[in-house]
Design an enzyme around this catalytic site. Structure first.
Site, short mmCIF file in Angstrom:
data_model
loop_
_atom_site.label_atom_id
_atom_site.label_comp_id
_atom_site.label_asym_id
_atom_site.label_seq_id
_atom_site.Cartn_x
_atom_site.Cartn_y
_atom_site.Cartn_z
N ASP A 176 1.31 5.81 6.11
CA ASP A 176 0.31 5.03 5.38
C ASP A 176 0.90 4.39 4.13
O ASP A 176 0.21 3.65 3.44
CB ASP A 176 -0.91 5.89 5.04
CG ASP A 176 -2.21 5.09 5.08
OD1 ASP A 176 -2.21 4.00 5.68
OD2 ASP A 176 -3.21 5.53 4.51
N ASP A 179 -2.52 10.35 3.91
CA ASP A 179 -3.96 10.08 3.90
C ASP A 179 -4.69 11.04 4.83
O ASP A 179 -4.60 10.92 6.05
CB ASP A 179 -4.22 8.63 4.33
CG ASP A 179 -5.70 8.30 4.39
OD1 ASP A 179 -6.49 8.99 3.71
OD2 ASP A 179 -6.07 7.36 5.10
N ASP A 181 -12.33 7.41 3.49
CA ASP A 181 -11.18 7.04 4.32
C ASP A 181 -10.91 5.54 4.27
O ASP A 181 -9.99 5.05 4.91
CB ASP A 181 -11.41 7.50 5.76
CG ASP A 181 -10.12 7.49 6.58
OD1 ASP A 181 -9.04 7.57 5.97
OD2 ASP A 181 -10.20 7.42 7.82
N LYS A 207 -10.26 12.78 8.43
CA LYS A 207 -9.79 12.30 9.72
C LYS A 207 -9.67 13.47 10.70
O LYS A 207 -9.39 14.60 10.30
CB LYS A 207 -8.40 11.66 9.58
CG LYS A 207 -8.30 10.40 8.76
CD LYS A 207 -6.85 9.96 8.68
CE LYS A 207 -6.67 8.73 7.80
NZ LYS A 207 -7.18 7.51 8.44
N GLU A 264 -9.71 4.11 1.68
CA GLU A 264 -9.10 4.34 0.35
C GLU A 264 -8.03 3.31 0.00
O GLU A 264 -7.81 3.00 -1.16
CB GLU A 264 -8.50 5.75 0.30
CG GLU A 264 -7.08 5.91 0.85
CD GLU A 264 -6.94 5.53 2.32
OE1 GLU A 264 -5.86 5.03 2.69
OE2 GLU A 264 -7.88 5.72 3.10
N ARG A 308 -7.81 0.13 0.31
CA ARG A 308 -8.31 -1.07 -0.37
C ARG A 308 -8.64 -0.80 -1.83
O ARG A 308 -8.60 -1.70 -2.66
CB ARG A 308 -9.52 -1.64 0.40
CG ARG A 308 -10.74 -0.75 0.41
CD ARG A 308 -11.71 -1.11 1.52
NE ARG A 308 -11.16 -0.84 2.83
CZ ARG A 308 -11.80 -1.08 3.97
NH1 ARG A 308 -13.03 -1.59 3.96
NH2 ARG A 308 -11.23 -0.81 5.13
N LYS A 331 0.85 -1.19 0.00
CA LYS A 331 0.00 0.00 0.00
C LYS A 331 0.89 1.24 0.00
O LYS A 331 1.75 1.40 0.87
CB LYS A 331 -0.92 -0.01 1.22
CG LYS A 331 -1.82 1.22 1.31
CD LYS A 331 -2.66 1.20 2.58
CE LYS A 331 -3.42 2.51 2.77
NZ LYS A 331 -4.17 2.55 4.04
#
Length: 478
Positions: A267, A249, A326, A256, A328, A330, A244
């Site tokens: 992230d 993010d 959020d 968030k 995102e 995946r 990933k």
């Protein structure tokens, strides 16, 4: 050099450290008779038995030189393993600086790989933005009778771990998707693997619209990173890795809170992890073929941001209703998994991702969640983790979880029930692997340390997991 192996005592050291198990303590031959006799008397007077984490320090006059000599206990030899030896050595050396001579009283415990890793781990500091930097470091000369290989695996992996940590610790305004792509090219040249970088136009042609939806509002544009290592030209089997690569993010329009954004430079921990694996297999010349894919981007807010309620079409043609921007990671992984299966035609996949807070609720900060469609593969990966100071646990993957991402408007939705959140995410990813043998590692807890873990006492990137994946690949039967 912070670590080297020596066959004999050649220099003056700031401290001499002997590591021993409980029982009779075999004093080293570099001590003269008077020093040995005095050391034995001090041991007897203090009733020192080398229990776990027990220390005994003394000053000796050895060969006409005053030396600081320390004996460190490991406890019962029958209870020792790679993990607790690592921890005891870390506890022993973590506050030391200067030149240290270290040896084991028990020859069977002689392990230069572990010592090298611990020394590098202690010395690592991400101090790029600190004005006053630490000027003293630990330098360990390891006294051993073993033959020293040209490449000490533990030492090489420890140095690569520092690369992984640097990638993850770097602030997001510096470690952008383009910078991450450039770093892949640089590391490929340094370690010996190929890196291909695809810009947004090429990504669009591939139909990776789930990935591009996440990247849509960002100032820093997305880059698809593909790394290939050919360690066995005779084999047609290719191991696939996916990381990933969210370099930052915000949560998108499902924004968030500030506290949750403070560590979001991590992230891309899965990307850093898998780049470390690529460096390791190439450096150690592992006789396997490995391909790694990273869909690098930012999840930002702006006039062009993707929205809750949007429907995106993934590379494999499946439509996805966005219920939470959020969720995102995946979406980017979905297209990366499809790409590595259909374009790179790998035979198996391991993906690593800081994917869900839910895995931390289930397993805490110190355990990686393992999700798979192949139990035997998962067992081999978990077994590989036993060589390192890492903890893995297999999680359920029952098909009943699929109901949690059903959508009335599309083939699926990207976020569903709160309950079983880490498995919901894994089952979502499973829709994009075309039945390829696959294991997903949720490293949301283990990629970043809060400072609570005694082995990762410094806050920030841990450099975990890449060693386990490397060991799995190295020892794989395929």
């Amino acid at each position: 050099m912070s670590f080297n192996c020596v066959k004999k005592v050649e220099n003056d050291y700031d401290k001499y450290v002997l590591v021993s198990t409980t029982g009779k303590i075999n004093l080293p031959d570099y001590l003269d008779k008077k020093s040995k006799d005095l050391a034995k008397a001090v041991i007897e007077k203090n009733e020192f038995t080398a229990k776990a984490s027990e220390k005994l320090a003394m000053t000796l006059v050895n060969n006409k030189k005053v030396i600081d000599f320390v004996i460190v206990g490991l406890g019962d030899k029958a209870k020792l393993n790679c993990k607790n030896i690592r921890q005891y050595l870390f506890d022993t050396l973590k506050n030391e600086t200067g030149k240290v001579l270290l040896s084991f009283a028990n020859e069977e415990l002689d392990n230069m790989d572990i010592v090298a890793e611990v020394v590098e781990h202690i010395n690592y500091k991400f101090d790029k933005y600190i004005s006053k930097k630490k000027d003293k470091f630990l330098e360990v000369s390891y006294l051993t009778d073993k033959k020293v290989p040209k490449l000490i695996e533990g030492y090489e992996l420890a140095k690569i771990s520092n690369i992984v940590k640097d990638l993850i610790n770097e602030q997001a305004e510096v470690m952008t998707p383009k910078a991450l792509a450039d770093k892949a090219v640089e590391l490929g040249k340094q370690f010996g693997f190929q890196a291909e970088i695809m810009d947004e136009k090429k990504i669009q042609k591939l139909g990776m619209n789930a990935y591009l939806g996440v990247a849509r509002a960002a100032h820093h544009r997305p880059y698809l990173i593909v790394m290939r290592y050919k360690g066995n030209e005779k084999s047609k089997y290719t191991h696939g890795l996916v990381g990933k690569g969210l370099t930052y993010d915000t949560g998108g329009l499902s924004l968030k809170p500030t506290a949750s954004m403070l560590t979001m430079r991590c992230d891309m921990g899965g990307a850093g992890t898998m780049m470390g694996v690529m460096c390791a297999v190439a450096k150690m010349k592992v006789k396997k073929n490995v391909t790694c894919v990273i869909a690098a981007c930012e999840n930002s807010i702006g006039p062009n941001a993707y929205r809750p309620g949007d429907i995106l079409t993934a590379m494999n043609g499946k439509t996805i209703e966005i219920t939470n921007t959020d969720a995102e990671g995946r979406l980017t992984l979905a297209d990366a998994l499809t790409y590595i299966v259909r374009k790179e035609k790998v035979d198996e996949i391991i993906d690593a991702a800081t994917l869900t807070g839910a895995v931390m609720v289930a397993l805490g900060e110190d355990v990686t969640g393992v999700f798979t469609n192949n139990d035997e593969m998962a067992k081999e990966i978990i077994s590989a983790s036993n060589n390192w100071n890492e903890y893995f646990w297999q999680m359920p993957m029952f098909d009943i979880f699929k109901k949690n991402f059903k959508s009335p408007y599309a083939d699926m939705q990207n976020s569903g029930s709160r309950w079983g959140g880490s498995t919901n995410a894994a089952k979502f990813l499973e829709e994009f692997i075309d039945d390829t043998k696959w294991t997903h590692l949720d490293i949301a807890g283990t990629a970043w340390a809060s400072g609570a873990n005694p082995y990762y006492s410094q806050k920030g990137a841990t450099g975990q997991v890449f060693r386990t994946v490397f060991s799995y690949l190295k020892n794989s039967k395929n």
